[in-house]
Design a protein around this motif. Structure first.
Motif, PDB file in Angstrom:
ATOM      1  N   LYS A  80     -22.772   6.340  -8.511  1.00 41.77           N
ATOM      2  CA  LYS A  80     -22.807   7.394  -7.478  1.00 41.77           C
ATOM      3  C   LYS A  80     -24.150   8.106  -7.423  1.00 41.77           C
ATOM      4  O   LYS A  80     -24.243   9.246  -7.004  1.00 41.77           O
ATOM      5  N   ALA A 129     -15.510  11.706  -3.926  1.00 46.43           N
ATOM      6  CA  ALA A 129     -15.667  10.247  -3.927  1.00 46.43           C
ATOM      7  C   ALA A 129     -14.436   9.587  -4.535  1.00 46.43           C
ATOM      8  O   ALA A 129     -13.910  10.061  -5.545  1.00 46.43           O
ATOM      9  N   GLY A 130     -13.992   8.511  -3.908  1.00 47.62           N
ATOM     10  CA  GLY A 130     -12.949   7.679  -4.496  1.00 47.62           C
ATOM     11  C   GLY A 130     -11.540   8.236  -4.431  1.00 47.62           C
ATOM     12  O   GLY A 130     -10.697   7.887  -5.255  1.00 47.62           O
ATOM     13  N   THR A 131     -11.261   9.071  -3.445  1.00 47.71           N
ATOM     14  CA  THR A 131      -9.894   9.603  -3.347  1.00 47.71           C
ATOM     15  C   THR A 131      -8.994   8.692  -2.500  1.00 47.71           C
ATOM     16  O   THR A 131      -7.804   8.963  -2.371  1.00 47.71           O
ATOM     17  N   GLY A 132      -9.583   7.644  -1.920  1.00 45.84           N
ATOM     18  CA  GLY A 132      -8.779   6.683  -1.143  1.00 45.84           C
ATOM     19  C   GLY A 132      -8.818   6.913   0.356  1.00 45.84           C
ATOM     20  O   GLY A 132      -7.943   6.436   1.076  1.00 45.84           O
ATOM     21  N   LYS A 133      -9.858   7.599   0.841  1.00 43.52           N
ATOM     22  CA  LYS A 133      -9.949   7.932   2.262  1.00 43.52           C
ATOM     23  C   LYS A 133     -10.138   6.704   3.139  1.00 43.52           C
ATOM     24  O   LYS A 133      -9.430   6.509   4.125  1.00 43.52           O
ATOM     25  N   SER A 134     -11.131   5.879   2.770  1.00 47.88           N
ATOM     26  CA  SER A 134     -11.431   4.712   3.609  1.00 47.88           C
ATOM     27  C   SER A 134     -10.235   3.767   3.634  1.00 47.88           C
ATOM     28  O   SER A 134      -9.842   3.281   4.696  1.00 47.88           O
ATOM     29  N   LEU A 135      -9.664   3.519   2.469  1.00 50.94           N
ATOM     30  CA  LEU A 135      -8.546   2.572   2.404  1.00 50.94           C
ATOM     31  C   LEU A 135      -7.382   3.056   3.278  1.00 50.94           C
ATOM     32  O   LEU A 135      -6.753   2.261   3.984  1.00 50.94           O
ATOM     33  N   ARG A 152      -4.809   4.280  -7.779  1.00 51.04           N
ATOM     34  CA  ARG A 152      -5.669   3.451  -8.640  1.00 51.04           C
ATOM     35  C   ARG A 152      -6.258   4.296  -9.772  1.00 51.04           C
ATOM     36  O   ARG A 152      -6.485   3.788 -10.873  1.00 51.04           O
ATOM     37  N   LYS A 212      -9.351  -5.955   0.726  1.00 51.70           N
ATOM     38  CA  LYS A 212      -8.163  -5.210   0.281  1.00 51.70           C
ATOM     39  C   LYS A 212      -7.097  -5.082   1.345  1.00 51.70           C
ATOM     40  O   LYS A 212      -5.948  -4.824   1.023  1.00 51.70           O
ATOM     41  N   TYR A 232       0.854  -1.184   0.000  1.00 54.61           N
ATOM     42  CA  TYR A 232       0.000   0.000   0.000  1.00 54.61           C
ATOM     43  C   TYR A 232       0.887   1.230   0.000  1.00 54.61           C
ATOM     44  O   TYR A 232       1.798   1.343   0.816  1.00 54.61           O
ATOM     45  N   GLU A 233       0.631   2.136  -0.933  1.00 48.09           N
ATOM     46  CA  GLU A 233       1.430   3.351  -1.021  1.00 48.09           C
ATOM     47  C   GLU A 233       0.525   4.540  -0.711  1.00 48.09           C
ATOM     48  O   GLU A 233      -0.316   4.910  -1.512  1.00 48.09           O
ATOM     49  N   ASN A 268     -17.191  12.189   2.864  1.00 47.86           N
ATOM     50  CA  ASN A 268     -17.382  13.128   1.756  1.00 47.86           C
ATOM     51  C   ASN A 268     -17.898  14.408   2.392  1.00 47.86           C
ATOM     52  O   ASN A 268     -18.581  14.353   3.409  1.00 47.86           O
ATOM     53  N   ASN A 274      -4.859   9.071  -5.068  1.00 50.74           N
ATOM     54  CA  ASN A 274      -5.245   7.659  -5.247  1.00 50.74           C
ATOM     55  C   ASN A 274      -4.580   7.053  -6.488  1.00 50.74           C
ATOM     56  O   ASN A 274      -4.999   7.303  -7.623  1.00 50.74           O
TER      57      ASN A 274
END
Ligand SMILES: Nc1ncnc2c1ncn2[C@@H]1O[C@H](COP(=O)(O)OP(=O)(O)OP(=O)(O)O)[C@@H](O)[C@H]1O
Ligand SMILES: [Mg+2]
Length: 440
Positions: A384, A31-37, A191, A76, A8-9, A162, A189
């Motif tokens: 979304k 959305a999808g910026t990698g916050k939860s991960l 990804r 993940k 994980y980077e 968010n 992110n």
């Protein structure tokens, strides 16, 4: 056990999160910026390195946590460690919260604030609250009182979200300096964005979905702004008042089933319960695209009458949108008659607004139960789009196009739950069915 490989980077705000020791911290962004991960990896890495560690992953409701955040954690973050036997899942008991147990002794408990007893009876070093805008400030402060385990030399309440309304308590808490806010952006992110700033192929597809959003959803989810919808129709809506636990519904209350048909757009079926004082509670909902009416009818029956026997009171009426063919199909497959909804918009909206305002006793006349949704539509999640009635409310606005009368008609988008809810209110408050009759 520390030889478990972690790939994980963290970049940008995620990297900053890994260094932060602030007692209250929130990573916020589109959305999808990698916050939860980022938050989940941080939890996992700390657990691996600290045998005395006890952490908590929490969301407003246990159901929402299990269906979202924990899926990411399982697939993940800890998949390899679980396969290697270094981490074990424990489903919990009457007394104990569920959680991940590490070989070295560290524990990460999981749970929802809707069932606080189990999670609030332990003490923690680090708590991660996902989708923290759903929490109340009381939830947040209650969680704070559990931070005193002593398994780390520091403690922290960490959140991901968010952006929401500009006056949301989380934003105000950051403005007051009580909580540190980190702003996460898409280039954090890997990804979706390459190191040189260009989009990956996944990134191109993901951003296209965000680009298709409109209104306040676009501002929040695409641009990451704390924004309020202009011309909001249900300004009275306040989740801390109107969103309630399903356990309030009493077995003897009158039931209603209200349906708005759709195929490409979501089909929406709402079950309402009415208490002795005429208050309405939306306690169950189907909100789903690309499904035939007959399949919806079977699904409805499998919920209310599994094996042919009703397990809850039958609705006093099944109130439907007017599409004759869909109504005929529904009636045939449900084995019940339906009645046509009163569909006038302006008075229906006014009646709904009136119900949302606190009445003489200080309580509103319309509530929605948490986790009313039976099953989240994966296609809507992907796009979304709103996935249930509650998610439509904060984006439901008056159409202010030039040439339109002010506050005359709503913008016709993401309004399927809004229409269905209005039919329910019209049934009780506007009196009289429309004169239109439906003939077989
Ligand atoms: N550093 C990373 N390396 C590889 N993949 C990542 C990284 N960060 C995030 N991702 C991937 O990007 C996707 C979105 O990440 P995540 O769910 O954490 O975003 P989010 O900001 O929490 O989104 P939302 O705003 O929808 O809650 C996921 O598939 C996740 O696995
Ligand atoms: Mg997330």
């Amino acid at each position: 056990m520390t030889n478990t490989v972690v790939r994980y980077e963290p970049r940008g705000a995620a990297a900053e999160l890994f260094r932060a020791r602030d007692p209250e911290l929130c990573i916020v962004g589109a959305a999808g910026t990698g916050k939860s991960l980022a938050c989940l990896y941080r939890m996992h890495l700390i657990a691996i390195q600290n045998p005395q560690f006890r952490g908590l992953i929490v969301r407003k409701t246990a159901v929402s946590l299990t269906s979202t955040t924990l899926v990411t954690f399982k697939k993940k973050v800890v998949a390899e460690a679980v396969a290697a036997g270094v981490v074990r899942w424990y489903g919990g008991s009457q007394q104990e919260a569920a959680g991940y147990y590490y070989e070295n002794g560290a524990v990460i408990n999981v749970g929802g604030m809707d069932k606080p007893e189990k999670i609030m009876s332990s003490e923690y070093d680090l708590v991660f609250a996902d989708e923290a805008t759903e929490l109340t400030v009381d939830d947040w402060e209650a969680i704070g009182t559990r931070l005193r385990n002593g398994g780390l030399s520091w403690q922290q309440q960490m959140a991901a979200a968010n952006p929401g309304h500009p006056t949301h308590w989380l934003k105000l808490r950051a403005d007051e300096g009580k909580l540190r806010m980190l702003t996460s952006v898409h280039r954090d992110n890997p990804r979706f964005v390459n190191a040189d700033g260009t989009l990956t192929s996944d990134g191109v597809a993901y951003m296209a979905k965000l680009d298709a959003l409109t209104g306040v959803r676009r501002l929040r989810l695409r641009e990451g702004k704390w924004a309020a919808a202009e011309g909001l129709i249900y300004e009275e809506w306040d989740p801390t008042t109107h969103l309630v636990d399903k356990s309030v519904i009493q077995p003897g209350w009158t039931r209603w089933l209200v349906i708005d048909f759709g195929f490409t757009n979501p089909f929406c079926a709402q079950w309402w319960a009415e208490d002795g004082d005429g208050r309405l509670y939306l306690y169950r909902e189907i909100y789903k695209t690309k499904t035939l009416v007959e399949d919806h009818a079977r699904h409805i029956l499998s919920i209310v009458a599994p094996g042919g026997k009703w397990i809850e009171p039958k609705p006093r009426a099944v109130i439907c949108d007017h599409d004759a063919e869909d109504r005929a199909t529904l009636e045939r497959h449900l084995g019940m008659s339906t009645s046509a909804a009163s569909k006038t918009v302006k008075d229906g909206i006014q009646a709904t607004q009136a119900r949302l305002r606190p009445a003489g006793d200080g309580r509103p006349r319309l509530f929605i139960c948490q986790d009313a949704l039976v099953e989240r539509d994966a296609a809507l999640v992907e796009a979304k789009r709103p996935t249930c009635t509650v998610e439509e409310i904060t984006g439901y606005i008056w159409d202010a196009q030039p040439g339109k009368q002010p506050k005359e008609a709503p913008v016709k988008a993401d309004d399927h739950g809004m229409d269905t809810m209005r039919y329910m209110v019209a049934e009780r408050d506007l009196g009289g069915r429309p004169s239109m009759r439906w003939l077989t």
